[in-house]
Write a protein that holds these residues in place. Structure first.
Motif, PDB file in Angstrom:
ATOM      1  N   ILE A  87       0.934  -1.205   0.099  1.00 38.24           N
ATOM      2  CA  ILE A  87       0.024   0.063   0.042  1.00 38.24           C
ATOM      3  C   ILE A  87       0.721   1.292   0.047  1.00 38.24           C
ATOM      4  O   ILE A  87       0.689   2.389  -0.858  1.00 38.24           O
ATOM      5  CB  ILE A  87      -1.131   0.057   1.137  1.00 38.24           C
ATOM      6  N   ASN A  88       1.942   1.186   0.855  1.00 37.13           N
ATOM      7  CA  ASN A  88       2.752   2.553   0.958  1.00 37.13           C
ATOM      8  C   ASN A  88       3.502   2.656  -0.157  1.00 37.13           C
ATOM      9  O   ASN A  88       3.704   3.616  -0.820  1.00 37.13           O
ATOM     10  CB  ASN A  88       3.758   2.345   2.044  1.00 37.13           C
ATOM     11  N   ALA A  89       4.017   1.472  -1.002  1.00 32.74           N
ATOM     12  CA  ALA A  89       4.959   1.844  -2.225  1.00 32.74           C
ATOM     13  C   ALA A  89       4.038   2.345  -3.232  1.00 32.74           C
ATOM     14  O   ALA A  89       4.400   3.104  -4.173  1.00 32.74           O
ATOM     15  CB  ALA A  89       5.444   0.292  -2.436  1.00 32.74           C
ATOM     16  N   ARG A  91       0.846   3.891  -3.339  1.00 39.88           N
ATOM     17  CA  ARG A  91       0.873   5.278  -2.854  1.00 39.88           C
ATOM     18  C   ARG A  91       1.711   6.234  -3.123  1.00 39.88           C
ATOM     19  O   ARG A  91       1.644   7.246  -3.777  1.00 39.88           O
ATOM     20  CB  ARG A  91       0.063   5.279  -1.473  1.00 39.88           C
ATOM     21  N   TYR A  92       2.901   5.797  -2.710  1.00 48.75           N
ATOM     22  CA  TYR A  92       4.210   6.666  -2.907  1.00 48.75           C
ATOM     23  C   TYR A  92       4.267   6.951  -4.410  1.00 48.75           C
ATOM     24  O   TYR A  92       4.544   7.997  -4.672  1.00 48.75           O
ATOM     25  CB  TYR A  92       5.177   5.921  -2.009  1.00 48.75           C
ATOM     26  N   PRO A 101      -3.403  12.892  -5.392  1.00 48.30           N
ATOM     27  CA  PRO A 101      -3.556  12.229  -4.088  1.00 48.30           C
ATOM     28  C   PRO A 101      -4.464  10.992  -4.020  1.00 48.30           C
ATOM     29  O   PRO A 101      -5.565  10.982  -4.744  1.00 48.30           O
ATOM     30  CB  PRO A 101      -4.063  13.348  -3.365  1.00 48.30           C
ATOM     31  N   VAL A 103      -6.668   8.229  -2.200  1.00 49.82           N
ATOM     32  CA  VAL A 103      -7.264   8.433  -0.981  1.00 49.82           C
ATOM     33  C   VAL A 103      -7.599   6.940  -0.465  1.00 49.82           C
ATOM     34  O   VAL A 103      -7.731   6.858   1.019  1.00 49.82           O
ATOM     35  CB  VAL A 103      -8.745   8.862  -1.010  1.00 49.82           C
ATOM     36  N   GLN A 104      -7.294   5.841  -1.041  1.00 51.68           N
ATOM     37  CA  GLN A 104      -7.521   4.736  -0.890  1.00 51.68           C
ATOM     38  C   GLN A 104      -6.672   3.674  -1.465  1.00 51.68           C
ATOM     39  O   GLN A 104      -6.658   3.843  -2.933  1.00 51.68           O
ATOM     40  CB  GLN A 104      -8.909   4.280  -0.852  1.00 51.68           C
ATOM     41  N   VAL A 105      -6.116   2.724  -1.072  1.00 55.06           N
ATOM     42  CA  VAL A 105      -5.446   1.541  -1.550  1.00 55.06           C
ATOM     43  C   VAL A 105      -5.842   0.429  -0.996  1.00 55.06           C
ATOM     44  O   VAL A 105      -5.829   0.342   0.274  1.00 55.06           O
ATOM     45  CB  VAL A 105      -3.751   1.603  -1.701  1.00 55.06           C
TER      46      VAL A 105
ATOM     47  N   VAL B  46      10.409   3.236  -0.079  1.00 54.04           N
ATOM     48  CA  VAL B  46       9.703   4.394   0.157  1.00 54.04           C
ATOM     49  C   VAL B  46      10.528   5.008   1.429  1.00 54.04           C
ATOM     50  O   VAL B  46      10.844   4.587   2.361  1.00 54.04           O
ATOM     51  CB  VAL B  46       8.386   4.144   0.709  1.00 54.04           C
ATOM     52  N   LEU B 398       0.873  10.782   5.516  1.00 57.45           N
ATOM     53  CA  LEU B 398      -0.023   9.447   5.040  1.00 57.45           C
ATOM     54  C   LEU B 398      -0.306   8.888   6.448  1.00 57.45           C
ATOM     55  O   LEU B 398      -1.420   8.358   6.338  1.00 57.45           O
ATOM     56  CB  LEU B 398       1.567   8.464   4.301  1.00 57.45           C
ATOM     57  N   LYS B 405      -8.822   7.822   8.276  1.00 65.09           N
ATOM     58  CA  LYS B 405      -9.659   6.958   7.420  1.00 65.09           C
ATOM     59  C   LYS B 405     -10.255   5.931   8.736  1.00 65.09           C
ATOM     60  O   LYS B 405     -11.576   5.678   8.605  1.00 65.09           O
ATOM     61  CB  LYS B 405      -8.954   6.136   6.554  1.00 65.09           C
ATOM     62  N   LYS B 416      -2.079  19.584   4.757  1.00 66.25           N
ATOM     63  CA  LYS B 416      -1.024  18.924   4.600  1.00 66.25           C
ATOM     64  C   LYS B 416       0.172  19.762   4.713  1.00 66.25           C
ATOM     65  O   LYS B 416       0.960  20.223   3.921  1.00 66.25           O
ATOM     66  CB  LYS B 416      -1.008  18.252   3.313  1.00 66.25           C
TER      67      LYS B 416
END
Lengths: 119, 561
Positions: A87-89, A91-92, A101, A103-105, B46, B398, B405, B416
């Motif tokens: 998810i982090n990778a 989104r990044y 942006p 908002v959800q993965v 990341v 993040l 959420k 932000k």
């Protein structure tokens, strides 16, 4: 300090473009060994059509981007941790390369590949 | 460690279950002592600065499985250890580490002891498991490369020795060597001037094991990694404070010997600055115990004017001393008000946010990012249904969004802000909006205003370079002071006044007028005040304000508005 040129216009990024960035990031994420289609019928279709962004569904609601990933993960890794890194990778990489942006993965683990069964 | 005497054989020909346990503890302890270094290297995949802590937590989870286990059967112990690593794996490098241990343990599962050949086979299997879960083709220049080369070194050395100590020494040597070449394999690392963080973490684990074998104590300091402790705010005594009087005046005369005068003034105290207008006047500034001394000295050389003497210790007590209590919120939330949760490092900065009306502060920032849980709990606990989160760091945005959420039943928005000055600028908008009955409950209005306020401020930082790098055409050596504006490296140097001076030179005097300096936990208030005075004398276009920030790592944060 530079002021961005204020020439009127808009930039739009198609879901398919976002999907290919997401797909690439997903396939380079540790523990993810493949992508899978959301259901069997499209799995066959995807194999036949060689869909380059298989296993990635991008939905846009206005400015909001939601990414659904359908993946196969290596058996023996901790799935929650692999999914979180994924998810982090994704989104990044998507935010970095498109500036959109996310908002959800959502990660859907469709299967596990068992290279090394438990001893 | 209580059992300093190793149960390993003298020549280390075999290793039992309890022997492995002690090695594992030493590897973990050595990583624990270095995990912050590993955090700072983290740029791939990341850049969230948590590789060190993730690897440490993975090792801790693994060790917890065997900590109280007295079984001496190697296979049993290693299997439990690997299971703990997999179940507690955190982050990418934690998952990779867990796979190395999983393969390692599979190879050893039937063995009550291991010898040199078993170590070689188990290392190879660990590497093979780790590569099998990696994307194909595996990207080299990562922890995988370091693990593979270390394992290959063992295979090669097997022909010459069957001493486990010698083999481990070869592994560590090769790990360092492979690590040093990771920037050549992964361009992202080269750009940032770092080695791979996961590879560095693994190297520390192996090195800790080796140190233990050689009989060097590797102490574990705390059982679980804690967020680095902040220095408590404390009032300095007059003695600690040093020269209390700030003296400034102009000296005019014929044939003034500037060099001679500078030497004499410098000998009287500290922060001495003697500048010439190129004509017949010198401007003199110095901090001393006796304000009469520089004035009397100069009066003999010429005519003095514009004398200003200030008691800086008194100012310090007024500014800082009164605020030694732990920072606390000042805001009183009424029904339906919009509340703010902010993230900031250091008591001084927390105080600044509280003064502007923040309802809750979460300690954190660079290299000590707060967890989703902390932010979530803060949002949940404040008595307001409309909440704004100010992350104040790019790496925290993040986490903040994830906390949002997770939140149910409240309307929460993230403004932000990527650094502290932006956050403060946004808070000032919030504080003003709170003064208006028609605005203080209007979430959309406040969020829009705060977001716009982010762009009105330029933020800067002065810190010490933790590694050498060339960025943005500026060359910085490790240990040097570096100055950044809006996260871009602008200057590097060894002298604080010079670095700050050059940094301010990049601000457009037509756009900004007020520069606020937030000095960090390591900076003496007197030095901060002296620096501001020096800058005031150099840049007439700006007015400078000094605020105690108390933040770690950054000597100064600055904002220009």
């Amino acid at each position: 300090m530079t002021q961005e040129a204020a020439i009127p216009g808009t930039i739009s990024i198609a879901p398919a473009a976002i999907a290919s960035v997401a797909c690439r990031a997903a396939l380079q994420s540790y523990g993810v060994v493949g992508m899978a289609s959301p259901n069997l019928a499209s799995e066959v279709a995807a194999v036949l059509s060689r869909d380059p962004n298989r296993g990635v569904v991008v939905t846009q609601h206005g400015d909001d981007v939601i990414i659904d990933l359908y993946v196969i993960i290596e058996y023996g890794t901790r799935i929650a941790t692999v999914a979180n890194s994924l998810i982090n990778a994704v989104r990044y990489q998507v935010e970095k390369s498109t500036g959109t942006p996310v908002v959800q993965v959502n990660v859907h683990v469709q299967g596990l590949r068992i290279t090394h069964p438990d001893a | 460690m209580t059992e300093q005497e190793s149960a390993l054989q003298q020549q280390y020909l075999t290793l039992s279950g309890q022997g492995f346990k002690r090695l594992a503890l030493a590897g973990m302890a050595w990583l624990e002592q270095h995990y912050q270094i590993v955090n700072q290297l983290n740029v791939f995949p990341v850049p969230d600065g948590d590789t060190g802590i993730n690897m440490l937590l993975t090792m801790q989870s693994a060790y917890a499985e065997i900590a109280d286990d007295e079984d001496d059967h190697l296979g049993n112990i290693v299997r439990k250890f690997a299971k703990g690593a997999v179940n507690g794996s955190r982050g990418n490098s934690g998952v990779i580490l867990s796979q190395i241990w999983r393969g390692f343990s599979t190879s050893l599962r039937e063995l009550p002891h291991m010898d040199a050949a078993a170590l070689a086979a188990a290392s190879a299997m660990g590497v093979s498991y780790a590569y099998d879960a990696a994307p194909k083709p595996a990207r080299e220049g990562t922890i995988l490369t370091v693990a593979r080369e270390a394992s290959e070194a063992v295979q090669a050395a097997l022909q010459n020795t069957n001493d486990l100590g010698a083999l481990l020494a070869r592994m560590v040597e090769q790990a360092w060597d492979a690590l040093s070449r990771t920037p050549d394999m992964l361009p992202l690392l080269k750009e940032a001037g770092v080695v791979d963080s996961g590879g560095q973490g693994l190297t520390y684990i192996l090195e800790g094991m080796l140190l233990h074998l050689r009989g060097e104590a590797v102490e574990t300091q705390v059982q679980r990694a804690a967020v680095p402790a902040r220095k408590p705010a404390r009032v300095m005594s007059a003695t600690e404070f040093g020269h209390p009087y700030d003296v400034q005046f102009l000296l005019s005369g014929n044939d003034l010997d500037e060099h001679h005068i500078r030497a004499a003034i410098t000998a009287m105290g500290d922060s001495a600055i003697v500048t010439s207008d190129g004509m017949k006047t010198l401007k003199i500034h110095v901090h001393v115990y006796d304000p009469g001394q520089p004035i009397s000295y100069a009066a003999k050389l010429g005519v003095i004017s514009d004398v200003v003497v200030e008691n800086m210790y008194q100012q310090y007590l007024d500014n800082v001393g009164a605020d030694t209590a732990a920072p606390a919120p000042t805001v009183v939330l009424e029904n339906d008000d919009v509340a703010v949760v902010a993230v900031a490092p250091g008591d001084g900065l927390a105080r600044v946010f509280y003064e502007q009306g923040a309802a809750r502060l979460i300690s954190g920032g660079q290299t000590m990012n707060p967890s989703t849980e902390e932010i979530f709990a803060a949002i949940r606990d404040i008595p307001a249904d409309k909440v704004i989160v100010l992350p104040n760091n790019a790496n925290v945005i993040l986490t903040a969004e994830q906390a949002v959420k997770k939140t149910k039943g409240k309307t929460v928005r993230v403004v932000k802000s990527t650094n502290i000055p932006q956050g403060i600028s946004a808070m000032i908008f919030y504080a003003n909006a709170r003064l208006r009955e028609d605005q203080r409950k209007d979430l959309d209005y406040i969020v829009t205003g705060m977001s716009q306020a982010l762009d009105h401020v330029v933020s800067g930082e002065v810190t010490t370079a933790v590694r050498s790098a060339t960025l943005n055409g500026v060359r910085a050596q490790v240990g040097q002071l570096i100055g950044l504006l809006d996260d871009k490296l602008i200057v590097a140097g060894d002298d604080m006044a010079q670095v700050m001076h050059d940094l301010i030179a990049h601000l457009d005097p037509d756009r900004y007028e007020l520069v606020t300096l937030y000095y960090g936990a390591e900076v003496k208030p007197a030095d901060a005040l002296a620096l501001a005075e020096y800058l005031t004398s150099s840049y007439a276009a700006f007015s400078f304000e000094v605020v105690p920030g108390g933040q770690p790592h950054y000597h100064y944060l600055l904002s220009a508005e």
